[in-house]
Design a protein around this motif. Structure first.
Motif, short mmCIF file in Angstrom:
data_model
loop_
_atom_site.label_atom_id
_atom_site.label_comp_id
_atom_site.label_asym_id
_atom_site.label_seq_id
_atom_site.Cartn_x
_atom_site.Cartn_y
_atom_site.Cartn_z
N GLU A 32 1.01 -1.06 -0.03
CA GLU A 32 0.02 0.05 -0.01
C GLU A 32 0.93 1.26 0.02
OE1 GLU A 32 -2.08 -0.61 3.51
OE2 GLU A 32 -3.99 -1.63 2.22
N ARG A 36 0.78 4.07 -3.03
CA ARG A 36 0.47 5.50 -2.64
C ARG A 36 1.52 6.31 -3.22
NH1 ARG A 36 -3.40 7.77 0.44
NH2 ARG A 36 -3.95 5.70 1.22
N GLU A 40 0.83 9.16 -6.15
CA GLU A 40 0.97 10.56 -5.61
C GLU A 40 1.83 11.15 -6.33
OE1 GLU A 40 1.29 10.87 -1.30
OE2 GLU A 40 -0.56 10.21 -1.05
N SER A 47 -7.12 6.18 -9.13
CA SER A 47 -8.07 6.04 -8.17
C SER A 47 -8.59 4.84 -8.10
CB SER A 47 -9.48 7.06 -8.71
OG SER A 47 -9.79 6.68 -9.94
N ARG A 48 -9.37 4.60 -6.76
CA ARG A 48 -9.91 3.23 -6.51
C ARG A 48 -11.22 3.54 -6.20
NH1 ARG A 48 -7.95 2.77 -1.06
NH2 ARG A 48 -9.06 0.75 -0.99
N TRP A 55 -16.13 6.27 -5.69
CA TRP A 55 -14.69 6.61 -5.59
C TRP A 55 -14.36 6.33 -4.03
CZ3 TRP A 55 -16.17 11.57 -8.56
CH2 TRP A 55 -15.28 11.35 -9.92
N TYR A 57 -10.74 6.38 -3.36
CA TYR A 57 -9.28 7.25 -3.18
C TYR A 57 -9.02 7.75 -4.61
CZ TYR A 57 -4.30 8.01 -3.59
OH TYR A 57 -3.07 8.61 -3.68
N SER A 59 -6.00 10.07 -6.52
CA SER A 59 -4.31 10.79 -6.23
C SER A 59 -4.62 12.17 -6.51
CB SER A 59 -3.47 10.02 -7.24
OG SER A 59 -4.01 10.43 -8.58
N PRO A 70 -8.88 15.82 -3.56
CA PRO A 70 -9.02 14.38 -3.60
C PRO A 70 -10.23 14.07 -2.63
CG PRO A 70 -6.79 14.80 -3.78
CD PRO A 70 -7.35 16.17 -3.68
N ALA A 71 -10.01 14.70 -1.56
CA ALA A 71 -11.09 14.44 -0.17
C ALA A 71 -12.50 14.69 -0.74
CB ALA A 71 -10.70 14.99 0.96
N VAL A 74 -13.99 11.86 -2.68
CA VAL A 74 -13.99 10.35 -2.08
C VAL A 74 -15.52 10.29 -1.53
CG1 VAL A 74 -13.36 9.10 -0.07
CG2 VAL A 74 -11.88 10.29 -1.32
#
Length: 211
Positions: A32, A36, A40, A47-48, A55, A57, A59, A70-71, A74
């Motif tokens: 992980e 990441r 990044e 994205s996950r 969504w 996650y 980047s 990004p947040a 999510v």
């Protein structure tokens, strides 16, 4: 008597379930962390997603692609940001991805934070559960391909214009050839008519003065 010494070729003792679980957890954390690190520092958006597309996650490159933090995305459904005319196609690609478990790609319009739509090329693959091979989640990479799509669109328009001009030129050439073919018998007919009139005027009797 002391305990017998282990022979050099004796198999190593098996790990206990706790040791195996600890090693697997450590490998997962390292994986992980590497994922990441790559995500990044990539210019593409990585994205996950849940299997439904939501969504999990994104980047940092999403800031440049769509203008969001990004947040902020999510937990949201990407389909709410995809152009209405492209949602059916995107949903079909998502369904094929999950069912086939094979990588799929799609190009569609997606709305930026400022309301402008751009063309995005997205490639997705399914992450499988190693225990049973069933899909766990989706990982995608996305990039802005607006310039490429617009260039392709302009090229198609130009090709259509050239094809139309070529058809008009061909039709004009055909019309000229047909006119030439028609003019030859028309000239012959006109010349024959002139000759007939001349002959008739020469053979006509003089007018009667008593009339």
């Amino acid at each position: 008597a002391g305990s017998p010494m282990a022979e050099p070729n004796d198999p190593a003792p098996a790990d206990s379930p706790a040791q195996q679980s600890l090693r697997e957890s450590q490998a997962l954390r390292e994986s992980e962390a590497l994922y990441r690190l790559l995500a990044e520092n990539s210019s593409d958006v990585i994205s996950r997603h849940k299997l439904s597309g939501q969504w999990l996650y994104l980047s940092p490159a999403i800031r440049g692609l769509l203008g969001y933090e990004p947040a902020a995305l999510v937990g949201q459904d990407p389909f709410e940001h995809i152009h209405p005319e492209d949602r059916t196609h995107a949903a079909e690609v998502l369904a094929t991805l999950v069912l086939s478990k094979q990588p799929q790609s799609a190009t569609f319009r997606i709305r930026r934070a400022d309301g402008v739509y751009i063309w995005s090329e997205t490639v997705g693959r399914v992450v499988l559960n190693p225990a049973n091979g069933e899909p766990l989640e989706i990982v995608t990479t996305s990039r802005d391909v607006t310039e490429r799509v617009e260039a392709s669109r302009k090229l198609r328009i130009r090709e259509a214009e050239l094809a139309h001009a070529s058809r008009l030129s061909t039709m004009g050439q055909m019309a000229t050839e047909i006119a030439h073919e028609l003019n030859q018998p028309l000239y012959a007919i006109a010349n024959f008519a002139d000759a007939c009139l001349t002959l008739v005027s020469q053979q006509a009797p003089p007018p009667d003065p008593n009339l």
